[in-house]
Write an enzyme that holds these catalytic residues in place. Structure first.
Site, PDB file in Angstrom:
ATOM      1  CB  CYS A 120      -3.979  -2.046  -8.226  1.00  0.00           C
ATOM      2  SG  CYS A 120      -3.832  -1.871  -6.448  1.00  0.00           S
TER       3      CYS A 120
HETATM    4  N1  NAD Z   1      -4.244   1.116  -2.814  1.00  0.00           N
HETATM    5  C1  NAD Z   1      -4.959   0.050  -3.126  1.00  0.00           C
HETATM    6  O1  NAD Z   1      -6.137   0.154  -3.439  1.00  0.00           O
HETATM    7  C2  NAD Z   1      -4.363  -1.343  -3.094  1.00  0.00           C
HETATM    8  C3  NAD Z   1      -5.232  -2.440  -3.200  1.00  0.00           C
HETATM    9  C4  NAD Z   1      -4.696  -3.730  -3.136  1.00  0.00           C
HETATM   10  C5  NAD Z   1      -3.327  -3.906  -3.021  1.00  0.00           C
HETATM   11  N2  NAD Z   1      -2.497  -2.831  -2.946  1.00  0.00           N
HETATM   12  C6  NAD Z   1      -1.071  -3.100  -2.774  1.00  0.00           C
HETATM   13  O2  NAD Z   1      -0.713  -2.833  -1.427  1.00  0.00           O
HETATM   14  C7  NAD Z   1       0.615  -2.298  -1.350  1.00  0.00           C
HETATM   15  C8  NAD Z   1       0.602  -0.954  -0.642  1.00  0.00           C
HETATM   16  O3  NAD Z   1      -0.197  -0.047  -1.390  1.00  0.00           O
HETATM   17  P1  NAD Z   1      -0.796   1.280  -0.768  1.00  0.00           P
HETATM   18  O4  NAD Z   1      -1.788   1.783  -1.757  1.00  0.00           O
HETATM   19  O5  NAD Z   1      -1.243   1.081   0.635  1.00  0.00           O
HETATM   20  O6  NAD Z   1       0.509   2.216  -0.771  1.00  0.00           O
HETATM   21  P2  NAD Z   1       0.708   3.611   0.001  1.00  0.00           P
HETATM   22  O7  NAD Z   1       1.761   4.345  -0.747  1.00  0.00           O
HETATM   23  O8  NAD Z   1      -0.612   4.260   0.243  1.00  0.00           O
HETATM   24  O9  NAD Z   1       1.277   3.172   1.416  1.00  0.00           O
HETATM   25  C9  NAD Z   1       2.512   2.571   1.592  1.00  0.00           C
HETATM   26  C10 NAD Z   1       3.156   3.147   2.847  1.00  0.00           C
HETATM   27  O10 NAD Z   1       4.364   2.436   3.075  1.00  0.00           O
HETATM   28  C11 NAD Z   1       5.324   3.341   3.588  1.00  0.00           C
HETATM   29  N3  NAD Z   1       6.644   2.744   3.411  1.00  0.00           N
HETATM   30  C12 NAD Z   1       7.421   2.696   2.320  1.00  0.00           C
HETATM   31  N4  NAD Z   1       8.535   1.994   2.564  1.00  0.00           N
HETATM   32  C13 NAD Z   1       8.470   1.577   3.848  1.00  0.00           C
HETATM   33  C14 NAD Z   1       9.312   0.798   4.678  1.00  0.00           C
HETATM   34  N5  NAD Z   1      10.462   0.306   4.217  1.00  0.00           N
HETATM   35  N6  NAD Z   1       8.918   0.582   5.947  1.00  0.00           N
HETATM   36  C15 NAD Z   1       7.754   1.088   6.415  1.00  0.00           C
HETATM   37  N7  NAD Z   1       6.907   1.818   5.661  1.00  0.00           N
HETATM   38  C16 NAD Z   1       7.260   2.059   4.398  1.00  0.00           C
HETATM   39  C17 NAD Z   1       5.059   4.617   2.820  1.00  0.00           C
HETATM   40  O11 NAD Z   1       5.548   5.761   3.509  1.00  0.00           O
HETATM   41  C18 NAD Z   1       3.514   4.616   2.750  1.00  0.00           C
HETATM   42  O12 NAD Z   1       2.939   5.309   3.841  1.00  0.00           O
HETATM   43  C19 NAD Z   1       1.106  -2.239  -2.798  1.00  0.00           C
HETATM   44  O13 NAD Z   1       1.777  -3.423  -3.098  1.00  0.00           O
HETATM   45  C20 NAD Z   1      -0.181  -2.188  -3.595  1.00  0.00           C
HETATM   46  O14 NAD Z   1      -0.017  -2.701  -4.900  1.00  0.00           O
HETATM   47  C21 NAD Z   1      -2.992  -1.532  -2.965  1.00  0.00           C
END
Ligand code: NAD
Length: 442
Positions: A277
Site C-alpha cells: 500500500c
Molecule cells: N494487503 C493490505 O494490507 C491491503 C490493505 C488495504 C488495501 N489493500 C488493497 O487491496 C487490494 C488487494 O491487495 P492484497 O494485499 O489482498 O493482494 P494479494 O496479492 O494478497 O491478493 C490478491 C489476490 O487476487 C488474485 N487475483 C489476481 N487477479 C485476479 C483476477 N482477475 N480474478 C481473481 N483473482 C485474481 C491473486 O491471485 C491474489 O490471490 C489491492 O488494491 C491493495 O492495494 C491491501
C-alpha cells in the site's frame, strides 16, 4: 423496485451469496468475516494453487489459521459455507461481488489496473439483475465511474438493475488490535440506491459504516489515509537522519513528543517503505493529478526521502564496518528480518530487498534470516534472488561480520542477538533495551 427489495431482503436475512474475488491479504479475512456472521461465500481466485489449498482447508497467510478455514468446509444444512473456485464463469452466481484484486504500479510507476479491468470484464460477461458489485482495491479517484461503470453498463443500467459501489479496504495484516468488524468502513455509491445496498451489506459485518456522497470521495479518502502515512513516515525518516548527525536519539524524541495529548501522532522511522500500500498508492494519485495539470509535491518529496532510506542504511553499514577497520566489499552481512514489517510473512516491496541488492552490488556477501520467509525469491524487482533463510545460531552470528536488523520480528531474542553478534546495525530501535557500543542505529 422488486429487485431492490430482493437484494436488500437477501442481505438482511443473510441469504445473499457473497462472492469475493481475489483471495489474498484483503479477500481472505473478508471471507472469514462474512462466514462468521452466517453468509455463504464463494471465493474466486485466478491462482489455482491457492484455490486448491483453500478447498482443502489450508491457509497460505500466517495470521489466518487453517483451523478457521477448515471449519467453513464442514457442510451446514447440506451445504458448505465456503468454497473457492478459479472458474470466473461462475461470477453470475453470487448476489454480491467484492473485488479485492491487486492494484500495483507498472515498471514506469503508473497505475496497473489490468487485474481490476479483467475482473470487471469477467463480471460484465455474467452480470445479472439484482447483483451488487463493490470495488475494494485501492485506486485513484474516478476508477469506479470511469473504468468499471462503462464496462458494466453495456447491457445493464446501474442503480436500476444492478448496483455499483466503491468501499476501500483498511486491513492491517497481523495487527491483533483490530478485526474486520471493528475497522470502520467508508462506502460511496454510483447512485443513491447503490449506496443503500452497499451500506446495508457492510452493516451486516462491520460495526460502523460511513456513507459518502460519491465513489470518488470514497476512493480519495483511502488515498488521503495512505498519503498521510507516506508523508509522515518521510518526515520522521528525514528527522532521523538529522538527529543521527546531531547525536540525538530520534526514538527518545518521538516518545517525548508523543506525550502531547493533542495535535500529534507518532510515526516511526525505518529502513524504507514496504508492503502493497504505502509505497504504491500515493502514486496512483500523482498519476491522476497530472490529468488536472496538478503536481502532488508532498507525495513526490515523501517518495524521494523514503526511497533513499535503503541507501542511507547501506551508508550506516559501511560506517559501522569501517569503524572496525573493515571494508563493505567482501564483508559477510547477515540480514535479520526481510518481511516488509514486523510479524508478517509478506515480502512485497520490502526495503530489505533493495538493501540486499545494494549490499551485493558493493561486493558484500549477503545472507538472511526470517522466521516467516524460508525462501527469498526477490519478487518482481529482483528476480535473480534465490536465497534460503539461514538458521540463527551462535555460529552463524559469529561468522557474520555484521548483523543488519531490518525487520523487528517479536520472536527474535534481542538480548541473545546482542550478546552473540560481532557488530549490529539496527534500523528499528529493536535493541533499545540492550544498548552496547557494537550496536549502531540506522
Ligand atoms: N494487503 C493490505 O494490507 C491491503 C490493505 C488495504 C488495501 N489493500 C488493497 O487491496 C487490494 C488487494 O491487495 P492484497 O494485499 O489482498 O493482494 P494479494 O496479492 O494478497 O491478493 C490478491 C489476490 O487476487 C488474485 N487475483 C489476481 N487477479 C485476479 C483476477 N482477475 N480474478 C481473481 N483473482 C485474481 C491473486 O491471485 C491474489 O490471490 C489491492 O488494491 C491493495 O492495494 C491491501
Amino acid at each position: 423496485m422488486d429487485q431492490v427489495m430482493d437484494l436488500l431482503e437477501k442481505i438482511k436475512t443473510k441469504k445473499a451469496l457473497v462472492g469475493i474475488i481475489g483471495l489474498g491479504y484483503v479477500g481472505l479475512p473478508l471471507v472469514l468475516r462474512f462466514c462468521e456472521v452466517g453468509f455463504r461465500v464463494l471465493g474466486f481466485d485466478t491462482d489455482a494453487h491457492k484455490v486448491e489449498l483453500l478447498n482443502r482447508g489450508e491457509s497460505y497467510i500466517k495470521h489466518i489459521p487453517a483451523s478457521r478455514l477448515a471449519e467453513l468446509l464442514e457442510p451446514r444444512e447440506g451445504q458448505r459455507q465456503f468454497a473457492a473456485t478459479h472458474d470466473l464463469g461462475r461470477l453470475g452466481e453470487p448476489d454480491v461481488l467484492l473485488i479485492c484484486v491487486p492494484t500495483p504500479l507498472t515498471s514506469k510507476r503508473e497505475p496497473d489496473l489490468r487485474y481490476v479491468e479483467n475482473t470487471t470484464r469477467q463480471i460484465a460477461a455474467t452480470l445479472r439483475p439484482g447483483q451488487l458489485v463493490s470495488l475494494e482495491s485501492t485506486t485513484y479517484p474516478g476508477t469506479t465511474a470511469e473504468l468499471l461503470l462503462p464496462i458494466l453498463n453495456l447491457n445493464h443500467q446501474v442503480g436500476e438493475d444492478y448496483y455499483l459501489v466503491f468501499s476501500p479496504e483498511r486491513e492491517d495484516p497481523g495487527n491483533p488490535l483490530f478485526k474486520v468488524q471493528t475497522i470502520t468502513k467508508v462506502v460511496g455509491g454510483m447512485t443513491a440506491r447503490c449506496l443503500e445496498q452497499g451500506v446495508a451489506l457492510y452493516a451486516q459485518v462491520i460495526e460502523r459504516v460511513i456513507p459518502v456522497s460519491s465513489t470518488q470521495a470514497a476512493e480519495m479518502s483511502k488515498l488521503l489515509e495512505n498519503t498521510y502515512r507516506a508523508v509522515n513516515i518521510a518526515l520522521v525518516n528525514e528527522l532521523k537522519m538529522l538527529c543521527l548527525r546531531m547525536g540525538i536519539d530520534i526514538f527518545e524524541v518521538i516518545e517525548a513528543s508523543k506525550t502531547k495529548p493533542f495535535g500529534f501522532q507518532a510515526f516511526y522511522p525505518g529502513p524504507g517503505l514496504g508492503g502493497h500500500c504505502i509505497p504504491i498508492d500515493p502514486f496512483y494519485l500523482t498519476w491522476k493529478a497530472r490529468e488536472y495539470d496538478f503536481s502532488t509535491r508532498f507525495i513526490e518529496l515523501a517518495g524521494e526521502i523514503n526511497t533513499s532510506m535503503p541507501y542511507f542504511v547501506v551508508q550506516r553499514v559501511t560506517r559501522a564496518l569501517s569503524d572496525h577497520n573493515q571494508a563493505l566489499k567482501g564483508a559477510k552481512i547477515l540480514i535479520l528480518g526481510i518481511a516488509y514489517k514486523r510479524d508478517v510473512d509478506d515480502l512485497r516491496e520490502s526495503p530489505a530487498l533493495k538493501i540486499m541488492d545494494l549490499l551485493k552490488q558493493e561486493g558484500a556477501e549477503v545472507s538472511y534470516n526470517d522466521p516467516y520467509l524460508p525462501r527469498c525469491s526477490g519478487m518482481r524487482h529482483y528476480p535473480h534472488f534465490d536465497l534460503e533463510s539461514t538458521p540463527l545460531t551462535e555460529q552463524t552470528l559469529q561468522e557474520a561480520d555484521l548483523a543488519l536488523l531490518v525487520t523487528d520480528h517479536a520472536v527474535y531474542d534481542y538480548a541473545w542477538l546482542a550478546s552473540q553478534a560481532r557488530l549490529i546495525v539496527d534500523t528499528r530501535n529493536a535493541f533499545r533495551n540492550h544498548p552496547a557500543k557494537h550496536i549502531y542505529p540506522a
